[in-house]
Design a protein around this motif. Structure first.
Motif, PDB file in Angstrom:
ATOM      1  N   ALA A  55      13.666 -20.054  16.807  1.00 35.89           N
ATOM      2  CA  ALA A  55      14.252 -19.170  15.791  1.00 35.89           C
ATOM      3  C   ALA A  55      15.549 -19.762  15.236  1.00 35.89           C
ATOM      4  N   GLU A  56      16.363 -20.312  16.129  1.00 37.71           N
ATOM      5  CA  GLU A  56      17.623 -20.912  15.701  1.00 37.71           C
ATOM      6  C   GLU A  56      17.376 -22.198  14.919  1.00 37.71           C
ATOM      7  N   LEU A  57      16.405 -22.999  15.374  1.00 37.63           N
ATOM      8  CA  LEU A  57      16.111 -24.275  14.732  1.00 37.63           C
ATOM      9  C   LEU A  57      15.634 -24.099  13.297  1.00 37.63           C
ATOM     10  N   TYR A  58      14.790 -23.073  13.075  1.00 38.66           N
ATOM     11  CA  TYR A  58      14.195 -22.891  11.743  1.00 38.66           C
ATOM     12  C   TYR A  58      14.825 -21.734  10.953  1.00 38.66           C
ATOM     13  N   HIS A  59      15.873 -21.151  11.508  1.00 36.96           N
ATOM     14  CA  HIS A  59      16.637 -20.108  10.813  1.00 36.96           C
ATOM     15  C   HIS A  59      15.742 -18.928  10.406  1.00 36.96           C
ATOM     16  N   VAL A  60      14.962 -18.470  11.374  1.00 37.93           N
ATOM     17  CA  VAL A  60      14.103 -17.300  11.164  1.00 37.93           C
ATOM     18  C   VAL A  60      14.305 -16.341  12.326  1.00 37.93           C
ATOM     19  N   SER A  61      13.750 -15.157  12.195  1.00 31.53           N
ATOM     20  CA  SER A  61      13.893 -14.150  13.248  1.00 31.53           C
ATOM     21  C   SER A  61      12.968 -14.467  14.425  1.00 31.53           C
ATOM     22  N   ARG A  62      13.319 -13.888  15.567  1.00 36.59           N
ATOM     23  CA  ARG A  62      12.460 -14.057  16.740  1.00 36.59           C
ATOM     24  C   ARG A  62      11.101 -13.401  16.515  1.00 36.59           C
ATOM     25  N   ILE A  63      11.067 -12.352  15.715  1.00 37.46           N
ATOM     26  CA  ILE A  63       9.789 -11.690  15.408  1.00 37.46           C
ATOM     27  C   ILE A  63       8.866 -12.654  14.674  1.00 37.46           C
ATOM     28  N   THR A  64       9.429 -13.416  13.730  1.00 39.80           N
ATOM     29  CA  THR A  64       8.637 -14.417  13.003  1.00 39.80           C
ATOM     30  C   THR A  64       8.111 -15.481  13.955  1.00 39.80           C
ATOM     31  N   VAL A  65       8.969 -15.960  14.837  1.00 38.74           N
ATOM     32  CA  VAL A  65       8.558 -16.978  15.795  1.00 38.74           C
ATOM     33  C   VAL A  65       7.489 -16.430  16.734  1.00 38.74           C
ATOM     34  N   ARG A  66       7.679 -15.195  17.186  1.00 40.52           N
ATOM     35  CA  ARG A  66       6.720 -14.594  18.111  1.00 40.52           C
ATOM     36  C   ARG A  66       5.341 -14.481  17.462  1.00 40.52           C
ATOM     37  N   ARG A  67       5.301 -14.072  16.193  1.00 42.48           N
ATOM     38  CA  ARG A  67       4.005 -13.972  15.505  1.00 42.48           C
ATOM     39  C   ARG A  67       3.382 -15.362  15.330  1.00 42.48           C
ATOM     40  N   THR A  68       4.217 -16.352  15.024  1.00 41.13           N
ATOM     41  CA  THR A  68       3.720 -17.726  14.889  1.00 41.13           C
ATOM     42  C   THR A  68       3.063 -18.193  16.176  1.00 41.13           C
ATOM     43  N   VAL A  69       3.763 -17.988  17.280  1.00 41.87           N
ATOM     44  CA  VAL A  69       3.248 -18.432  18.579  1.00 41.87           C
ATOM     45  C   VAL A  69       1.965 -17.691  18.930  1.00 41.87           C
TER      46      VAL A  69
END
Length: 240
Positions: free
Chosen positions: A40-54
């Motif tokens: 999330a920090e690396l790509y400047h997005v929310s953890r929710i976005t990262v969680r859905r990606t994963v």
């Protein structure tokens, strides 16, 4: 970086980036990817976005989560075909799937044969057999823990060093002039990884494990050996 002005959702953009990194080897099979907060920090997005990606990448088979350990790149499954007239070896199945096979001897000793082993190998009750345990790997990732029982009288002076990173079948053929009948019998069952299995195969406790029991004969019907393969179910597919 992600384009926040694009009509494509951010999670899909991030999916494309991570899948490309997997394909180009930035993240290798079996390797742990950065944790969600770091992504999330690396790509400047929310953890929710990262969680859905994963979650999406896990669904599509690119990633796999191991509870308490993190998220890992899922190894491409090895496809191995068994037919009535030809059984594919592990090495063959690796090469057909563009994977590099390897094997390591874990143990070798003599032990008394149990009743099933004695019956198939046509040995007197309690006679000793060689017991060989090997770990089979694809691209360095553990796939199969194989246990083999061989009659001492057929394989005197069996040398376990000869099958360290070598072909078991080729050793039997070159050293003892034995070949395997194409129609040798195999059966499959399913279990879950015990603590020992999990450690040997680099699995999590309770992960699915296939058990492949094979009763090998020579082309003229002579019993040669019995093997039991404990196979990492998430990394391997068998077709009959």
């Amino acid at each position: 970086m992600l384009n926040k002005n694009s009509i494509q959702p951010l999670y899909k953009q991030l999916m494309d980036i991570i899948t490309q990194q997997i394909k180009n080897g930035t993240y290798k099979p079996g390797e742990k990817i950065p944790p969600e907060p770091e992504l999330a920090e690396l790509y400047h997005v929310s953890r929710i976005t990262v969680r859905r990606t994963v979650e999406e990448l896990c669904t599509q088979g690119y990633l796999i989560k191991h509870q308490g350990k993190g998220t890992f790149v899922k190894s491409p499954m090895i496809f191995r075909k068994f037919e009535s007239q030809k059984n594919m070896s592990f090495s063959e199945s690796c090469r057909q799937n563009d994977r590099s096979p390897a094997s390591h001897v874990l143990s070798f000793c003599k032990k008394s044969a149990d009743s099933i082993t004695s019956d198939f190998l046509q040995l007197p009750s309690g006679e000793e057999v060689f017991f060989l345990e090997r770990l089979l790997l694809a691209d360095g990732i553990p796939i199969i823990d194989v246990h083999t029982w061989l009659p001492v009288q057929l394989f005197p002076d069996f040398d376990p060093n000869a099958v360290e990173n070598g072909s078991f079948f080729e050793y039997l053929k070159s050293a003892y002039h034995y070949s395997i009948a194409d129609s040798s019998r195999s059966t499959v069952s399913v279990t879950t990884a015990s603590s020992d299995m999990a450690q040997t195969l680099s699995l999590s406790l309770g992960d699915p494990v296939l058990i492949l029991d094979s009763f090998m004969e020579s082309p003229d019907g002579q019993p040669l050996y019995i093997s039991r393969e404990y196979i990492a179910g998430s990394r391997y597919t068998i077709s009959f």
